[in-house]
Design a protein around this motif. Structure first.
Motif, PDB file in Angstrom:
ATOM      1  N   MET A 228      11.550  13.800   8.076  1.00 35.80           N
ATOM      2  CA  MET A 228      10.769  13.192   9.155  1.00 35.80           C
ATOM      3  C   MET A 228       9.639  12.338   8.594  1.00 35.80           C
ATOM      4  N   PHE A 229       9.052  12.778   7.487  1.00 40.94           N
ATOM      5  CA  PHE A 229       7.973  12.014   6.863  1.00 40.94           C
ATOM      6  C   PHE A 229       8.497  10.700   6.301  1.00 40.94           C
ATOM      7  N   ILE A 230       9.636  10.735   5.667  1.00 43.91           N
ATOM      8  CA  ILE A 230      10.228   9.508   5.126  1.00 43.91           C
ATOM      9  C   ILE A 230      10.520   8.512   6.242  1.00 43.91           C
ATOM     10  N   ILE A 231      11.096   8.992   7.337  1.00 40.70           N
ATOM     11  CA  ILE A 231      11.384   8.115   8.470  1.00 40.70           C
ATOM     12  C   ILE A 231      10.094   7.517   9.017  1.00 40.70           C
ATOM     13  N   ALA A 232       9.048   8.343   9.118  1.00 46.24           N
ATOM     14  CA  ALA A 232       7.764   7.873   9.632  1.00 46.24           C
ATOM     15  C   ALA A 232       7.172   6.782   8.734  1.00 46.24           C
ATOM     16  N   ILE A 233       7.262   6.974   7.427  1.00 45.93           N
ATOM     17  CA  ILE A 233       6.742   5.948   6.510  1.00 45.93           C
ATOM     18  C   ILE A 233       7.530   4.650   6.668  1.00 45.93           C
ATOM     19  N   ASN A 234       8.840   4.755   6.758  1.00 48.26           N
ATOM     20  CA  ASN A 234       9.658   3.552   6.981  1.00 48.26           C
ATOM     21  C   ASN A 234       9.240   2.838   8.257  1.00 48.26           C
ATOM     22  N   ASP A 235       9.009   3.612   9.326  1.00 50.14           N
ATOM     23  CA  ASP A 235       8.599   3.025  10.599  1.00 50.14           C
ATOM     24  C   ASP A 235       7.231   2.374  10.492  1.00 50.14           C
ATOM     25  N   PHE A 236       6.305   3.038   9.824  1.00 52.50           N
ATOM     26  CA  PHE A 236       4.960   2.497   9.657  1.00 52.50           C
ATOM     27  C   PHE A 236       5.000   1.186   8.883  1.00 52.50           C
ATOM     28  N   LEU A 237       5.785   1.149   7.821  1.00 53.72           N
ATOM     29  CA  LEU A 237       5.910  -0.079   7.036  1.00 53.72           C
ATOM     30  C   LEU A 237       6.520  -1.212   7.862  1.00 53.72           C
ATOM     31  N   GLU A 238       7.389  -0.864   8.798  1.00 50.09           N
ATOM     32  CA  GLU A 238       8.031  -1.875   9.637  1.00 50.09           C
ATOM     33  C   GLU A 238       7.076  -2.490  10.657  1.00 50.09           C
ATOM     34  N   ILE A 239       6.237  -1.674  11.292  1.00 59.32           N
ATOM     35  CA  ILE A 239       5.440  -2.169  12.421  1.00 59.32           C
ATOM     36  C   ILE A 239       4.005  -2.536  12.066  1.00 59.32           C
ATOM     37  N   ALA A 240       3.458  -1.959  10.999  1.00 60.20           N
ATOM     38  CA  ALA A 240       2.037  -2.149  10.696  1.00 60.20           C
ATOM     39  C   ALA A 240       1.786  -3.460   9.959  1.00 60.20           C
ATOM     40  N   SER A 241       0.596  -3.988  10.146  1.00 57.94           N
ATOM     41  CA  SER A 241       0.150  -5.160   9.393  1.00 57.94           C
ATOM     42  C   SER A 241      -0.641  -4.644   8.194  1.00 57.94           C
ATOM     43  N   LEU A 242      -0.008  -4.685   7.031  1.00 58.61           N
ATOM     44  CA  LEU A 242      -0.581  -4.065   5.842  1.00 58.61           C
ATOM     45  C   LEU A 242      -0.770  -5.087   4.728  1.00 58.61           C
ATOM     46  N   SER A 243      -1.778  -4.855   3.916  1.00 58.74           N
ATOM     47  CA  SER A 243      -1.958  -5.661   2.718  1.00 58.74           C
ATOM     48  C   SER A 243      -0.848  -5.294   1.735  1.00 58.74           C
ATOM     49  N   PRO A 244      -0.531  -6.170   0.798  1.00 58.44           N
ATOM     50  CA  PRO A 244       0.484  -5.829  -0.211  1.00 58.44           C
ATOM     51  C   PRO A 244       0.158  -4.532  -0.939  1.00 58.44           C
ATOM     52  N   LYS A 245      -1.124  -4.288  -1.176  1.00 56.11           N
ATOM     53  CA  LYS A 245      -1.532  -3.075  -1.881  1.00 56.11           C
ATOM     54  C   LYS A 245      -1.217  -1.827  -1.054  1.00 56.11           C
ATOM     55  N   MET A 246      -1.540  -1.875   0.236  1.00 54.55           N
ATOM     56  CA  MET A 246      -1.292  -0.704   1.079  1.00 54.55           C
ATOM     57  C   MET A 246       0.200  -0.503   1.322  1.00 54.55           C
ATOM     58  N   ALA A 247       0.935  -1.576   1.455  1.00 50.66           N
ATOM     59  CA  ALA A 247       2.380  -1.457   1.626  1.00 50.66           C
ATOM     60  C   ALA A 247       3.002  -0.808   0.397  1.00 50.66           C
ATOM     61  N   ALA A 248       2.558  -1.224  -0.774  1.00 52.88           N
ATOM     62  CA  ALA A 248       3.068  -0.645  -2.019  1.00 52.88           C
ATOM     63  C   ALA A 248       2.688   0.831  -2.130  1.00 52.88           C
ATOM     64  N   HIS A 249       1.504   1.173  -1.640  1.00 47.64           N
ATOM     65  CA  HIS A 249       1.042   2.564  -1.664  1.00 47.64           C
ATOM     66  C   HIS A 249       1.998   3.459  -0.877  1.00 47.64           C
ATOM     67  N   TRP A 250       2.309   3.068   0.347  1.00 44.40           N
ATOM     68  CA  TRP A 250       3.168   3.908   1.186  1.00 44.40           C
ATOM     69  C   TRP A 250       4.621   3.878   0.726  1.00 44.40           C
ATOM     70  N   LYS A 251       5.069   2.750   0.192  1.00 48.28           N
ATOM     71  CA  LYS A 251       6.421   2.702  -0.372  1.00 48.28           C
ATOM     72  C   LYS A 251       6.535   3.650  -1.555  1.00 48.28           C
ATOM     73  N   GLY A 252       5.481   3.704  -2.359  1.00 43.74           N
ATOM     74  CA  GLY A 252       5.493   4.599  -3.513  1.00 43.74           C
ATOM     75  C   GLY A 252       5.565   6.059  -3.101  1.00 43.74           C
ATOM     76  N   ILE A 253       4.813   6.430  -2.074  1.00 45.67           N
ATOM     77  CA  ILE A 253       4.861   7.805  -1.582  1.00 45.67           C
ATOM     78  C   ILE A 253       6.254   8.138  -1.062  1.00 45.67           C
ATOM     79  N   LYS A 254       6.832   7.224  -0.293  1.00 45.08           N
ATOM     80  CA  LYS A 254       8.183   7.440   0.245  1.00 45.08           C
ATOM     81  C   LYS A 254       9.200   7.636  -0.875  1.00 45.08           C
ATOM     82  N   THR A 255       9.119   6.813  -1.887  1.00 46.34           N
ATOM     83  CA  THR A 255      10.056   6.903  -3.001  1.00 46.34           C
ATOM     84  C   THR A 255       9.943   8.248  -3.711  1.00 46.34           C
TER      85      THR A 255
END
Length: 433
Positions: A228-255
Motif C-alpha cells: 500500500m505504501f508503494i502504491i501511495a508513493i507512485n500516486d503521490f509522484l503522479e499527482i504532486a508538483s515536486l522539485s526534482p530533488k523531492m521526486a528523487a527522494h520519494w522514488k528512492g524510498i519506493k525503490t
C-alpha cells in the motif's frame, strides 16, 4: 431494484466481436466469455453507481466515513457524485490529521458516535468525531491513493493546493507518508510494521475487540502495509508538483521498500509472501506453521504495487483458485488459506472461515481481477469475476463478505465491494475496446 428489467434494458458494455479484443490476448474463447458476462456486468455496474450515489459511509450499519473503504469507491463516486461533495469528505480527513502526520480511520457525526472507540475531535470539523484503529498501517496510504483517484476521476488538481489549517493538501499528504517513516518503520528490515492481523485485516489476536495497539500487541511486518505504501508513493509522484530533488527522494524510498519486500517477505521456496515477520515474538503457538498460510488480499495489492512478474501473477492466480477449491469457497476473494484455528483470536468473530479469517471478500477479490486485466490475463479475469457478479445479482445487493458456502454477511450495501467491481468492469471494457 428490478435486476431483471435492468439487465434487459441496458446495452452490453462487452458486445464485442473477436477482432475487437486487443492482441496478444484475443482468442475466440476469451471473446465468448466476455460476451457471456456482458449483460451481467452491465447490471452490476449500474447497481454500483446507484449505491454510491446514495452516500459515502462504508454501507448499511456504518455511521462512519472510513478512508480505507472510501479509497475503493472514489473512482465510481467521481462519475456519479457531485465533485464538491467528494472533495468535502476527503478534506475532512485532513481536518483530523494529527501533528505527527497521522491520519484517522474514520469520522462520524458527533451524535452518532456510539461505538466503543476512543474518539477525538477537531476544531476544524466540530460536527464530527474521529477515531483511529492503531493496529492498522494503511490509513495514511489509503488517503494518498484516494486523493489520486479523485484527481484522475475529476481532473481537479486544485485540491492539492487547498489549505487545511494553513497547510496545503499536498504538504499534508507528504506529512502523512512521513508519519509512516518516522513512527511505523523498522530500520533493520527497511519496511513498515503494524500489529499482527490477518492479511489486510484490522483485528489483532490479543484482545476481545482487537483494534488498539498496547503492550500486549505483537508487532510485525506484512506485505499489505508495504505494498500500500508503494502504491501511495507512485500516486503521490503522479499527482504532486515536486522539485526534482523531492521526486528523487520519494522514488528512492519506493525503490528501497520494493527491494526489501522481495528480500525479506518473498518466500522463494513456496513462491508466496510470508504472512508475518515478527519484531517482538509471535502470538501463535510454535507448532502452527504460519508460513504455509497464503494471503490473497495482500498478494493482490502487491501485484498492484508492481512487486510480481507476469509469470508470478499467473502463478498466484492459479494458487488462489486451488485454495478456493480446498476451502470449498466461491471466489478468489477468499481471504486466506489455510485459516487460523479456533481460539487463535480472542475476538469471537475471527473463528475459522469467519470475517477476515477465511471469509470471502469481493472487496479484495475484485482488486485481483483488476490486476489480471492489467496483465492481460483476460480469460482468468472473467473466470474470477463472474461468480462475484452472480452473487451481487442473486442477492440484489453488495454484501460485505461471504461464507465459504456463499452466504452473504455483514452490510448489505457495502460500497467497497461496489467500487472494486465497478472498477474491474470499466477496466475490462477499456482493455477490450
Amino acid at each position: 431494484m428490478n435486476v431483471k428489467m435492468l439487465m434487459l434494458g441496458c446495452l452490453s458494455v462487452f458486445a464485442l466481436s473477436e477482432g475487437a479484443i486487443a492482441q496478444p490476448v484475443s482468442s475466440a474463447n476469451v471473446s465468448k466469455k466476455l460476451k457471456s458476462i456482458g449483460p451481467l456486468a452491465d447490471s452490476v455496474k449500474i447497481m454500483a453507481e446507484q449505491l454510491v450515489q446514495k452516500g459515502f459511509t462504508a454501507g448499511d450499519g456504518y455511521g462512519e466515513v472510513w478512508i480505507r473503504d472510501l479509497n475503493t469507491f472514489v473512482g465510481v463516486a467521481a462519475k456519479v457524485n457531485d465533485r464538491e461533495l467528494i472533495k468535502k469528505h476527503l478534506l475532512t480527513f485532513f481536518q483530523f490529521q494529527q501533528p505527527d502526520g497521522a491520519i484517522l480511520d474514520g469520522y462520524v457525526p458527533v451524535k452518532k458516535g456510539a461505538v466503543g472507540y476512543d474518539y477525538y475531535h477537531s476544531d476544524l470539523a466540530p460536527e464530527y468525531a474521529g477515531h483511529k484503529n492503531t493496529v492498522e498501517t494503511d490509513q495514511e496510504t489509503s488517503l494518498v491513493q484516494a486523493i489520486a483517484k479523485y484527481v484522475r476521476g475529476t481532473g481537479d488538481k486544485s485540491i492539492l493546493k487547498k489549505t487545511i489549517g494553513g497547510i496545503p493538501v499536498q504538504k499534508r499528504l507528504e506529512q502523512a507518508m512521513e508519519f509512516l517513516l518516522s513512527k511505523r518503520f523498522d530500520q533493520k528490515h527497511g519496511l513498515l510494521w503494524g500489529a499482527t492481523t490477518v492479511d489486510w485485516g484490522d483485528v489483532q489476536p490479543e484482545h476481545d475487540w482487537g483494534v488498539v495497539l498496547d503492550s500486549n500487541s505483537h508487532l510485525t511486518i506484512d506485505i499489505y502495509d508495504n505494498a500500500m505504501f508503494i502504491i501511495a508513493i507512485n500516486d503521490f509522484l503522479e499527482i504532486a508538483s515536486l522539485s526534482p530533488k523531492m521526486a528523487a527522494h520519494w522514488k528512492g524510498i519506493k525503490t528501497k521498500i520494493a527491494a526489501n519486500v522481495r528480500k525479506h517477505l518473498w518466500d522463494k521456496k513456496r513462491q508466496k509472501f510470508l504472512p508475518h515477520i515478527y519484531l517482538n515474538g509471535s502470538p501463535f503457538p510454535a507448532s502452527f506453521d504460519e508460513a504455509a498460510v497464503y494471503y490473497h488480499g495482500g498478494t493482490a495489492v502487491a501485484i498492484e504495487a508492481g512487486l510480481l512478474s507476469k509469470e508470478e501473477v499467473k502463478s498466484a492466480y492459479i494458487k488462489m483458485q486451488e485454495n478456493v477449491k480446498k476451502a470449498n469457497a466461491a471466489t478468489i476473494g477468499l481471504t486466506i488459506y489455510p485459516v487460523y484455528p479456533e481460539g487463535f483470536f480472542k475476538n469471537k468473530g475471527m473463528g475459522p472461515y469467519s470475517y477476515q479469517n477465511g471469509g470471502d471478500w469481493t472487496w479484495f477479490g475484485g482488486r485481483m481481477v483488476s490486476q489480471l486485466i492489467r496483465y492481460n490475463l483476460l480469460e482468468e479475469a472473467v473466470e474470477a469475476m463472474k461468480p462475484m457478479l452472480d452473487r451481487v445479482v442473486k442477492n440484489k445487493g453488495f454484501y460485505e463478505w461471504y461464507t465459504p458456502d456463499n452466504k452473504p454477511q455483514g452490510s448489505a450495501s457495502f460500497r467497497g465491494e461496489a467500487g472494486v467491481l465497478w472498477t474491474a468492469i470499466v477496466e475490462l471494457k477499456q482493455k477490450t475496446k
